[in-house]
Design a protein around this motif. Structure first.
Motif, PDB file in Angstrom:
ATOM      1  N   SER A  41       0.825  -1.209   0.000  1.00  0.00           N
ATOM      2  CA  SER A  41       0.000   0.000   0.000  1.00  0.00           C
ATOM      3  C   SER A  41       0.861   1.262   0.000  1.00  0.00           C
ATOM      4  O   SER A  41       2.046   1.240   0.364  1.00  0.00           O
ATOM      5  CB  SER A  41      -0.916   0.010   1.224  1.00  0.00           C
ATOM      6  N   TYR A  80      -3.872   4.497  10.372  1.00  0.00           N
ATOM      7  CA  TYR A  80      -4.807   5.006   9.365  1.00  0.00           C
ATOM      8  C   TYR A  80      -6.220   4.688   9.811  1.00  0.00           C
ATOM      9  O   TYR A  80      -6.468   3.636  10.386  1.00  0.00           O
ATOM     10  CB  TYR A  80      -4.543   4.377   7.990  1.00  0.00           C
ATOM     11  N   ASP A  82     -10.448   5.738   8.518  1.00  0.00           N
ATOM     12  CA  ASP A  82     -11.358   5.492   7.409  1.00  0.00           C
ATOM     13  C   ASP A  82     -10.747   5.921   6.081  1.00  0.00           C
ATOM     14  O   ASP A  82      -9.788   6.689   6.038  1.00  0.00           O
ATOM     15  CB  ASP A  82     -12.674   6.257   7.626  1.00  0.00           C
ATOM     16  N   ARG A  83     -11.331   5.441   5.038  1.00  0.00           N
ATOM     17  CA  ARG A  83     -10.903   5.778   3.675  1.00  0.00           C
ATOM     18  C   ARG A  83     -10.802   7.292   3.512  1.00  0.00           C
ATOM     19  O   ARG A  83     -11.705   8.033   3.884  1.00  0.00           O
ATOM     20  CB  ARG A  83     -11.920   5.194   2.701  1.00  0.00           C
ATOM     21  N   GLY A  84      -9.672   7.754   2.967  1.00  0.00           N
ATOM     22  CA  GLY A  84      -9.493   9.181   2.710  1.00  0.00           C
ATOM     23  C   GLY A  84      -8.997  10.003   3.884  1.00  0.00           C
ATOM     24  O   GLY A  84      -8.739  11.195   3.744  1.00  0.00           O
TER      25      GLY A  84
END
Length: 138
Positions: A41, A80, A82-84
């Motif tokens: 990633s 990290y 949530d997405r974004g």
């Protein structure tokens, strides 16, 4: 100094090339087993970029100061959500083997933390913390 990174992905092919001032290096990063994209990633690569930057700069600064260092391990951790959502709690630890005075090597590591260019780039947008420096004899 101009740095570029190129990722080329298509079914059955995944290539990553980085270059500094035109000097290219191909990285071996596999494609995902479970679908399209990279098996590594961007967050993992960011952590690797921080670790690599510190490692290279530590060796550079040690050479400039005449400090002999041996093995170095840099471990970067981040969280990290949530997405974004950007990473948070970006920290790293450094372990150095050296016959030099431990205080001198610890000072070198702290000074390198302030000079590391990738770190400085991120710090312009988010905090990066050197959590610890561990020194051991070879």
């Amino acid at each position: 100094m101009r740095i570029t990174a190129t990722v080329h992905h298509e079914p059955g092919r995944h290539e990553v090339t980085v270059a500094t001032d035109g000097r290219e290096t191909e990285l071996e990063l596999p494609a995902r087993d479970d679908g399209p994209g990279s098996a590594v990633s961007g967050g993992e690569l960011l952590a690797a970029a921080l670790a690599t930057c510190f490692l290279d700069d530590l060796h550079r600064e040690a050479g400039r100061r005449g400090i002999e260092i041996g093995a170095v391990e840099v471990v970067v951790e981040s969280e990290y959500g949530d997405r974004g959502v950007p990473a948070r709690d970006l920290t790293y630890e450094v372990r150095v083997r050296s016959r030099a005075d431990a205080g001198l090597v610890a000072d070198l590591a702290r000074e390198t933390d302030l000079l590391a260019e990738v770190h400085a780039t991120l710090r312009a947008a988010c905090d990066v913390e050197l959590r610890s420096v561990q020194i051991s004899a070879p």
